[in-house]
Design an enzyme around this catalytic site. Sequence first.
Site, PDB file in Angstrom:
ATOM      1  N   LYS A 283       0.870  -1.183   0.000  1.00  0.00           N
ATOM      2  CA  LYS A 283       0.000   0.000   0.000  1.00  0.00           C
ATOM      3  C   LYS A 283       0.904   1.229   0.000  1.00  0.00           C
ATOM      4  O   LYS A 283       1.750   1.394   0.880  1.00  0.00           O
ATOM      5  CB  LYS A 283      -0.900  -0.010   1.239  1.00  0.00           C
ATOM      6  CG  LYS A 283      -2.067   0.939   1.137  1.00  0.00           C
ATOM      7  CD  LYS A 283      -3.031   0.534   0.024  1.00  0.00           C
ATOM      8  CE  LYS A 283      -4.337  -0.015   0.549  1.00  0.00           C
ATOM      9  NZ  LYS A 283      -5.167  -0.552  -0.547  1.00  0.00           N
TER      10      LYS A 283
ATOM     11  N   THR B  71      -3.334  -5.620   0.404  1.00  0.00           N
ATOM     12  CA  THR B  71      -2.783  -4.285   0.684  1.00  0.00           C
ATOM     13  C   THR B  71      -3.699  -3.524   1.633  1.00  0.00           C
ATOM     14  O   THR B  71      -3.241  -2.690   2.409  1.00  0.00           O
ATOM     15  CB  THR B  71      -2.556  -3.472  -0.613  1.00  0.00           C
ATOM     16  OG1 THR B  71      -3.811  -3.140  -1.203  1.00  0.00           O
ATOM     17  CG2 THR B  71      -1.695  -4.229  -1.604  1.00  0.00           C
ATOM     18  N   ASP B  72      -4.981  -3.842   1.611  1.00  0.00           N
ATOM     19  CA  ASP B  72      -5.898  -3.200   2.555  1.00  0.00           C
ATOM     20  C   ASP B  72      -5.559  -3.606   3.989  1.00  0.00           C
ATOM     21  O   ASP B  72      -5.595  -2.780   4.901  1.00  0.00           O
ATOM     22  CB  ASP B  72      -7.347  -3.585   2.209  1.00  0.00           C
ATOM     23  CG  ASP B  72      -8.337  -2.730   2.967  1.00  0.00           C
ATOM     24  OD1 ASP B  72      -8.347  -1.500   2.742  1.00  0.00           O
ATOM     25  OD2 ASP B  72      -9.073  -3.279   3.818  1.00  0.00           O
TER      26      ASP B  72
ATOM     27  N   PHE C  26      32.778  29.246  -9.505  1.00  0.00           N
ATOM     28  CA  PHE C  26      32.754  28.185 -10.517  1.00  0.00           C
ATOM     29  C   PHE C  26      33.527  28.673 -11.738  1.00  0.00           C
ATOM     30  O   PHE C  26      33.088  29.587 -12.431  1.00  0.00           O
ATOM     31  CB  PHE C  26      31.321  27.804 -10.903  1.00  0.00           C
ATOM     32  CG  PHE C  26      31.260  26.570 -11.767  1.00  0.00           C
ATOM     33  CD1 PHE C  26      31.688  25.339 -11.281  1.00  0.00           C
ATOM     34  CD2 PHE C  26      30.799  26.636 -13.072  1.00  0.00           C
ATOM     35  CE1 PHE C  26      31.657  24.198 -12.075  1.00  0.00           C
ATOM     36  CE2 PHE C  26      30.765  25.499 -13.872  1.00  0.00           C
ATOM     37  CZ  PHE C  26      31.194  24.276 -13.362  1.00  0.00           C
TER      38      PHE C  26
ATOM     39  N   ARG D 209      29.417  33.802  -6.545  1.00  0.00           N
ATOM     40  CA  ARG D 209      28.044  33.573  -7.011  1.00  0.00           C
ATOM     41  C   ARG D 209      27.187  33.135  -5.831  1.00  0.00           C
ATOM     42  O   ARG D 209      27.701  32.747  -4.768  1.00  0.00           O
ATOM     43  CB  ARG D 209      28.009  32.508  -8.104  1.00  0.00           C
ATOM     44  CG  ARG D 209      28.422  31.133  -7.618  1.00  0.00           C
ATOM     45  CD  ARG D 209      28.227  30.032  -8.667  1.00  0.00           C
ATOM     46  NE  ARG D 209      28.600  28.733  -8.115  1.00  0.00           N
ATOM     47  CZ  ARG D 209      28.473  27.580  -8.746  1.00  0.00           C
ATOM     48  NH1 ARG D 209      28.001  27.526  -9.985  1.00  0.00           N
ATOM     49  NH2 ARG D 209      28.811  26.439  -8.160  1.00  0.00           N
TER      50      ARG D 209
ATOM     51  N   GLN E 103      29.759  20.030  -6.781  1.00  0.00           N
ATOM     52  CA  GLN E 103      30.291  18.683  -6.604  1.00  0.00           C
ATOM     53  C   GLN E 103      31.236  18.633  -5.396  1.00  0.00           C
ATOM     54  O   GLN E 103      31.193  17.690  -4.596  1.00  0.00           O
ATOM     55  CB  GLN E 103      31.065  18.250  -7.868  1.00  0.00           C
ATOM     56  CG  GLN E 103      30.198  17.938  -9.077  1.00  0.00           C
ATOM     57  CD  GLN E 103      29.880  19.134  -9.969  1.00  0.00           C
ATOM     58  OE1 GLN E 103      29.853  20.280  -9.512  1.00  0.00           O
ATOM     59  NE2 GLN E 103      29.612  18.873 -11.234  1.00  0.00           N
TER      60      GLN E 103
ATOM     61  N   HIS F 184      19.877  27.743  -9.786  1.00  0.00           N
ATOM     62  CA  HIS F 184      20.652  28.841 -10.358  1.00  0.00           C
ATOM     63  C   HIS F 184      20.050  30.201 -10.031  1.00  0.00           C
ATOM     64  O   HIS F 184      18.834  30.396 -10.109  1.00  0.00           O
ATOM     65  CB  HIS F 184      20.724  28.698 -11.881  1.00  0.00           C
ATOM     66  CG  HIS F 184      21.308  27.407 -12.344  1.00  0.00           C
ATOM     67  ND1 HIS F 184      22.589  27.002 -12.020  1.00  0.00           N
ATOM     68  CD2 HIS F 184      20.795  26.406 -13.103  1.00  0.00           C
ATOM     69  CE1 HIS F 184      22.829  25.816 -12.559  1.00  0.00           C
ATOM     70  NE2 HIS F 184      21.753  25.432 -13.215  1.00  0.00           N
TER      71      HIS F 184
HETATM   72  O1  LIG Z   1      28.845  23.818  -9.228  1.00  0.00           O
HETATM   73  C1  LIG Z   1      28.593  23.675 -10.444  1.00  0.00           C
HETATM   74  N1  LIG Z   1      28.856  22.485 -11.038  1.00  0.00           N
HETATM   75  C2  LIG Z   1      28.617  22.265 -12.373  1.00  0.00           C
HETATM   76  O2  LIG Z   1      28.869  21.137 -12.886  1.00  0.00           O
HETATM   77  C3  LIG Z   1      28.086  23.326 -13.108  1.00  0.00           C
HETATM   78  N2  LIG Z   1      27.726  23.454 -14.413  1.00  0.00           N
HETATM   79  C4  LIG Z   1      27.229  24.708 -14.559  1.00  0.00           C
HETATM   80  O3  LIG Z   1      26.779  25.176 -15.648  1.00  0.00           O
HETATM   81  N3  LIG Z   1      27.291  25.404 -13.393  1.00  0.00           N
HETATM   82  C5  LIG Z   1      27.809  24.553 -12.471  1.00  0.00           C
HETATM   83  N4  LIG Z   1      28.077  24.705 -11.147  1.00  0.00           N
END
Ligand SMILES: O=c1[nH]c(=O)c2[nH]c(=O)[nH]c2[nH]1
Length: 294
Positions: A12, A57-58, A156, A173, A216, A244
Amino acid sequence: MGITLGPNQYGKAEVRLVTVTRSGPVHHLKDLTVSTSLRGELARTHLTGDNSDVLATDTQKNTVYAFAKESPVGEIEDFALRLGTHFVRGPITGARILIEEHGWDRIPVDGKAHDHAFSRAGSEKRTTAVTVQGSDYWVVSGLDDLVLLKSTGSEFHGFPRDEYTTLGETTDRILATAVTARWRYQGGAIDWAKSHAEIRRVLLETFATKHSLSLQQTLYAMGEAILQARPEVAEVRLSLPNKHHFLVDLSPFGLTNENEVFYAADRPYGLIEGTVLRDDAEDPGLAWHTLPAF
Ligand SMILES: O=c1[nH]c(=O)c2[nH]c(=O)[nH]c2[nH]1
Protein backbone atom coordinates in the site's frame (compact mmCIF):
# COMPACT_ATOMS: atom_id res chain seq x y z
CA MET A 1 10.38 -19.25 -25.85
CA GLY A 2 9.91 -19.47 -22.08
CA ILE A 3 8.34 -16.70 -20.08
CA THR A 4 8.89 -16.33 -16.35
CA LEU A 5 7.86 -13.96 -13.60
CA GLY A 6 10.67 -11.61 -12.62
CA PRO A 7 11.18 -9.65 -9.40
CA ASN A 8 7.97 -8.23 -8.01
CA GLN A 9 6.62 -6.59 -4.89
CA TYR A 10 3.31 -5.21 -3.79
CA GLY A 11 1.99 -3.07 -0.98
CA LYS A 12 0.00 0.00 0.00
CA ALA A 13 1.56 3.26 -1.12
CA GLU A 14 1.30 6.51 0.82
CA VAL A 15 -0.87 5.66 3.80
CA ARG A 16 -1.50 8.99 5.47
CA LEU A 17 -1.27 8.61 9.25
CA VAL A 18 -1.64 11.37 11.82
CA THR A 19 -1.47 10.59 15.52
CA VAL A 20 -2.22 12.86 18.46
CA THR A 21 -0.63 11.92 21.77
CA ARG A 22 -2.65 13.48 24.56
CA SER A 23 -0.43 13.82 27.58
CA GLY A 24 -2.67 16.13 29.53
CA PRO A 25 -3.44 19.42 27.84
CA VAL A 26 -0.22 19.36 25.76
CA HIS A 27 -0.75 17.39 22.57
CA HIS A 28 2.01 15.85 20.44
CA LEU A 29 1.52 15.38 16.72
CA LYS A 30 3.02 12.85 14.31
CA ASP A 31 2.24 13.25 10.63
CA LEU A 32 3.50 10.40 8.48
CA THR A 33 3.12 9.00 5.00
CA VAL A 34 3.79 5.25 5.16
CA SER A 35 4.32 2.93 2.20
CA THR A 36 4.56 -0.82 2.59
CA SER A 37 6.00 -3.19 0.02
CA LEU A 38 6.18 -6.95 0.39
CA ARG A 39 8.09 -9.66 -1.46
CA GLY A 40 7.88 -13.39 -1.24
CA GLU A 41 6.45 -16.50 -2.79
CA LEU A 42 3.96 -14.68 -4.92
CA ALA A 43 4.10 -16.67 -8.12
CA ARG A 44 0.66 -18.23 -7.57
CA THR A 45 -1.29 -14.97 -7.61
CA HIS A 46 0.58 -13.77 -10.69
CA LEU A 47 0.35 -17.02 -12.62
CA THR A 48 -3.05 -18.42 -11.60
CA GLY A 49 -4.83 -15.77 -9.57
CA ASP A 50 -4.70 -17.96 -6.45
CA ASN A 51 -4.46 -15.33 -3.69
CA SER A 52 -3.82 -17.63 -0.75
CA ASP A 53 -0.32 -16.12 -0.22
CA VAL A 54 -1.39 -12.50 -0.65
CA LEU A 55 -1.66 -10.37 2.49
CA ALA A 56 -4.08 -7.81 1.06
CA THR A 57 -2.78 -4.28 0.68
CA ASP A 58 -5.90 -3.20 2.56
CA THR A 59 -4.75 -5.34 5.50
CA GLN A 60 -1.31 -3.75 5.27
CA LYS A 61 -2.91 -0.30 5.51
CA ASN A 62 -5.04 -1.36 8.47
CA THR A 63 -1.95 -2.76 10.21
CA VAL A 64 -0.30 0.66 9.97
CA TYR A 65 -3.26 2.27 11.74
CA ALA A 66 -3.66 -0.49 14.34
CA PHE A 67 0.06 -0.45 15.21
CA ALA A 68 -0.15 3.34 15.64
CA LYS A 69 -2.83 2.78 18.28
CA GLU A 70 -1.34 -0.25 20.02
CA SER A 71 1.92 1.45 20.99
CA PRO A 72 3.35 4.94 20.48
CA VAL A 73 4.67 5.48 16.95
CA GLY A 74 7.95 6.88 18.29
CA GLU A 75 10.79 7.39 15.83
CA ILE A 76 9.94 6.53 12.23
CA GLU A 77 12.78 4.00 12.05
CA ASP A 78 11.36 2.06 15.02
CA PHE A 79 7.84 2.18 13.63
CA ALA A 80 9.05 0.93 10.24
CA LEU A 81 11.02 -1.88 11.89
CA ARG A 82 7.95 -2.96 13.88
CA LEU A 83 5.85 -3.07 10.71
CA GLY A 84 8.49 -4.74 8.58
CA THR A 85 9.26 -7.53 11.02
CA HIS A 86 5.52 -8.12 11.51
CA PHE A 87 4.87 -8.60 7.80
CA VAL A 88 7.75 -11.01 7.19
CA ARG A 89 6.29 -14.48 7.91
CA GLY A 90 4.93 -17.39 5.92
CA PRO A 91 5.11 -16.73 2.20
CA ILE A 92 6.23 -13.13 2.76
CA THR A 93 10.03 -13.20 2.93
CA GLY A 94 10.85 -9.53 2.64
CA ALA A 95 9.33 -6.15 3.41
CA ARG A 96 10.29 -2.60 2.72
CA ILE A 97 8.64 0.17 4.69
CA LEU A 98 9.11 3.75 3.52
CA ILE A 99 8.07 6.55 5.84
CA GLU A 100 8.10 10.30 5.32
CA GLU A 101 7.58 12.50 8.36
CA HIS A 102 6.08 15.93 7.85
CA GLY A 103 6.98 18.51 10.48
CA TRP A 104 4.61 20.72 12.45
CA ASP A 105 5.61 23.63 14.71
CA ARG A 106 3.60 24.83 17.64
CA ILE A 107 1.96 28.19 17.03
CA PRO A 108 3.45 30.81 19.33
CA VAL A 109 0.76 32.73 21.22
CA ASP A 110 1.92 35.62 23.42
CA GLY A 111 5.45 34.24 23.09
CA LYS A 112 4.45 30.77 24.32
CA ALA A 113 4.17 27.59 22.26
CA HIS A 114 0.51 26.60 22.02
CA ASP A 115 -0.58 23.26 23.52
CA HIS A 116 -2.61 21.99 20.58
CA ALA A 117 -2.37 24.40 17.62
CA PHE A 118 0.31 23.89 14.99
CA SER A 119 1.58 25.31 11.71
CA ARG A 120 3.12 23.16 9.02
CA ALA A 121 6.93 23.39 9.11
CA GLY A 122 7.77 24.03 5.46
CA SER A 123 8.57 21.46 2.82
CA GLU A 124 11.40 19.59 4.53
CA LYS A 125 10.68 15.95 5.35
CA ARG A 126 12.48 13.34 7.39
CA THR A 127 12.51 9.92 5.73
CA THR A 128 13.34 6.30 6.38
CA ALA A 129 13.40 3.16 4.28
CA VAL A 130 13.59 -0.03 6.32
CA THR A 131 14.20 -3.26 4.48
CA VAL A 132 13.57 -6.54 6.31
CA GLN A 133 14.76 -9.70 4.61
CA GLY A 134 14.33 -12.85 6.68
CA SER A 135 15.99 -11.98 9.99
CA ASP A 136 18.23 -9.25 8.52
CA TYR A 137 17.32 -5.61 8.23
CA TRP A 138 18.79 -2.40 6.80
CA VAL A 139 17.87 1.13 7.73
CA VAL A 140 18.40 3.97 5.27
CA SER A 141 17.22 7.30 6.62
CA GLY A 142 17.37 10.76 5.21
CA LEU A 143 15.76 14.06 4.53
CA ASP A 144 14.09 15.69 1.55
CA ASP A 145 13.91 19.28 0.45
CA LEU A 146 16.23 21.00 2.89
CA VAL A 147 16.48 24.30 1.00
CA LEU A 148 19.79 26.15 1.43
CA LEU A 149 21.36 29.28 0.01
CA LYS A 150 24.63 31.10 0.54
CA SER A 151 25.06 34.55 -0.95
CA THR A 152 28.84 34.33 -1.35
CA GLY A 153 31.63 31.83 -0.74
CA SER A 154 30.95 30.02 -4.00
CA GLU A 155 32.93 30.08 -7.24
CA PHE A 156 32.75 28.18 -10.52
CA HIS A 157 35.54 28.47 -13.07
CA GLY A 158 38.18 26.46 -14.88
CA PHE A 159 35.67 24.36 -16.80
CA PRO A 160 36.40 23.52 -20.45
CA ARG A 161 35.07 25.85 -23.12
CA ASP A 162 33.88 24.62 -26.48
CA GLU A 163 31.83 26.11 -29.29
CA TYR A 164 28.65 25.79 -27.19
CA THR A 165 29.96 27.31 -23.96
CA THR A 166 28.47 30.64 -22.98
CA LEU A 167 28.64 30.43 -19.16
CA GLY A 168 30.97 33.00 -17.68
CA GLU A 169 33.51 32.15 -15.04
CA THR A 170 32.68 33.44 -11.59
CA THR A 171 34.55 33.87 -8.33
CA ASP A 172 31.49 35.02 -6.44
CA ARG A 173 28.04 33.57 -7.01
CA ILE A 174 24.96 32.55 -5.09
CA LEU A 175 24.93 28.83 -4.27
CA ALA A 176 21.48 27.42 -3.59
CA THR A 177 20.11 23.91 -3.44
CA ALA A 178 17.40 21.69 -1.99
CA VAL A 179 19.15 18.77 -0.34
CA THR A 180 17.87 15.24 -0.70
CA ALA A 181 20.05 13.05 1.51
CA ARG A 182 20.02 9.35 2.28
CA TRP A 183 22.33 7.63 4.71
CA ARG A 184 22.68 3.94 5.44
CA TYR A 185 23.10 2.94 9.05
CA GLN A 186 25.43 0.24 10.27
CA GLY A 187 25.66 -1.38 13.72
CA GLY A 188 22.96 -1.57 16.37
CA ALA A 189 21.42 0.46 19.20
CA ILE A 190 21.17 3.73 17.28
CA ASP A 191 19.51 6.82 18.72
CA TRP A 192 17.61 7.66 15.52
CA ALA A 193 16.41 11.11 16.52
CA LYS A 194 19.83 12.24 17.74
CA SER A 195 21.55 10.82 14.68
CA HIS A 196 19.13 12.62 12.35
CA ALA A 197 19.55 15.91 14.19
CA GLU A 198 23.35 15.67 14.18
CA ILE A 199 23.54 14.73 10.49
CA ARG A 200 21.26 17.62 9.63
CA ARG A 201 23.45 19.96 11.68
CA VAL A 202 26.60 18.72 9.92
CA LEU A 203 24.94 19.19 6.51
CA LEU A 204 24.01 22.76 7.35
CA GLU A 205 27.36 23.67 8.89
CA THR A 206 29.34 22.19 6.02
CA PHE A 207 27.25 23.98 3.43
CA ALA A 208 27.73 27.25 5.31
CA THR A 209 31.44 27.00 6.01
CA LYS A 210 32.91 25.12 3.04
CA HIS A 211 34.17 27.59 0.47
CA SER A 212 32.80 26.07 -2.71
CA LEU A 213 34.60 25.75 -6.04
CA SER A 214 31.77 23.57 -7.38
CA LEU A 215 28.59 22.04 -6.04
CA GLN A 216 30.29 18.68 -6.60
CA GLN A 217 33.02 19.70 -4.14
CA THR A 218 30.37 20.80 -1.64
CA LEU A 219 28.55 17.46 -2.07
CA TYR A 220 31.70 15.50 -1.26
CA ALA A 221 32.49 17.74 1.72
CA MET A 222 29.00 17.21 3.13
CA GLY A 223 29.19 13.44 2.79
CA GLU A 224 32.71 13.31 4.18
CA ALA A 225 31.76 15.46 7.19
CA ILE A 226 28.82 13.19 8.01
CA LEU A 227 30.98 10.07 7.85
CA GLN A 228 33.66 11.71 9.99
CA ALA A 229 31.13 12.80 12.62
CA ARG A 230 28.83 9.77 12.71
CA PRO A 231 30.32 6.27 13.08
CA GLU A 232 26.86 4.73 12.78
CA VAL A 233 26.66 5.85 9.14
CA ALA A 234 28.25 3.64 6.47
CA GLU A 235 27.32 5.51 3.32
CA VAL A 236 25.74 8.80 2.28
CA ARG A 237 23.93 9.65 -0.93
CA LEU A 238 23.18 13.23 -1.87
CA SER A 239 21.10 14.73 -4.63
CA LEU A 240 21.68 18.44 -5.01
CA PRO A 241 19.82 20.51 -7.58
CA ASN A 242 21.81 23.63 -8.45
CA LYS A 243 19.15 26.30 -8.03
CA HIS A 244 20.65 28.84 -10.36
CA HIS A 245 20.55 32.53 -9.51
CA PHE A 246 21.51 34.56 -12.56
CA LEU A 247 22.74 38.13 -12.36
CA VAL A 248 20.25 40.45 -14.03
CA ASP A 249 21.75 42.65 -16.74
CA LEU A 250 20.93 46.14 -15.52
CA SER A 251 23.08 47.92 -18.13
CA PRO A 252 20.05 48.85 -20.31
CA PHE A 253 18.97 51.03 -17.38
CA GLY A 254 22.41 52.59 -16.96
CA LEU A 255 22.91 50.61 -13.75
CA THR A 256 25.69 48.26 -12.68
CA ASN A 257 24.89 45.02 -10.91
CA GLU A 258 27.42 44.32 -8.20
CA ASN A 259 26.12 40.89 -7.26
CA GLU A 260 22.95 42.31 -5.75
CA VAL A 261 20.05 41.67 -8.14
CA PHE A 262 19.36 38.11 -9.33
CA TYR A 263 16.85 36.18 -11.34
CA ALA A 264 16.03 32.90 -9.54
CA ALA A 265 15.46 30.36 -12.30
CA ASP A 266 13.38 27.31 -11.43
CA ARG A 267 14.28 25.23 -14.50
CA PRO A 268 16.33 23.86 -16.02
CA TYR A 269 18.63 23.21 -13.09
CA GLY A 270 21.92 21.41 -12.74
CA LEU A 271 21.52 18.17 -10.81
CA ILE A 272 24.57 17.06 -8.89
CA GLU A 273 24.33 13.60 -7.32
CA GLY A 274 26.82 11.39 -5.60
CA THR A 275 27.63 8.79 -2.98
CA VAL A 276 30.29 9.13 -0.30
CA LEU A 277 31.19 5.99 1.58
CA ARG A 278 33.66 4.40 3.94
CA ASP A 279 36.08 2.20 2.04
CA ASP A 280 35.59 -0.51 4.68
CA ALA A 281 31.77 -0.33 4.74
CA GLU A 282 30.15 -3.70 4.35
CA ASP A 283 28.11 -3.96 1.18
CA PRO A 284 24.52 -4.74 2.09
CA GLY A 285 23.89 -5.93 -1.43
CA LEU A 286 20.62 -5.52 -3.19
CA ALA A 287 18.73 -4.02 -0.30
CA TRP A 288 20.50 -0.69 -0.58
CA HIS A 289 21.12 -0.70 -4.27
CA THR A 290 17.51 -1.34 -5.24
CA LEU A 291 16.12 1.52 -3.21
CA PRO A 292 14.32 3.99 -5.41
CA ALA A 293 17.07 6.44 -6.38
CA PHE A 294 15.51 9.24 -4.35
O1 LIG B 1 28.85 23.82 -9.23
C1 LIG B 1 28.59 23.68 -10.44
N1 LIG B 1 28.86 22.49 -11.04
C2 LIG B 1 28.62 22.27 -12.37
O2 LIG B 1 28.87 21.14 -12.89
C3 LIG B 1 28.09 23.33 -13.11
N2 LIG B 1 27.73 23.45 -14.41
C4 LIG B 1 27.23 24.71 -14.56
O3 LIG B 1 26.78 25.18 -15.65
N3 LIG B 1 27.29 25.40 -13.39
C5 LIG B 1 27.81 24.55 -12.47
N4 LIG B 1 28.08 24.70 -11.15
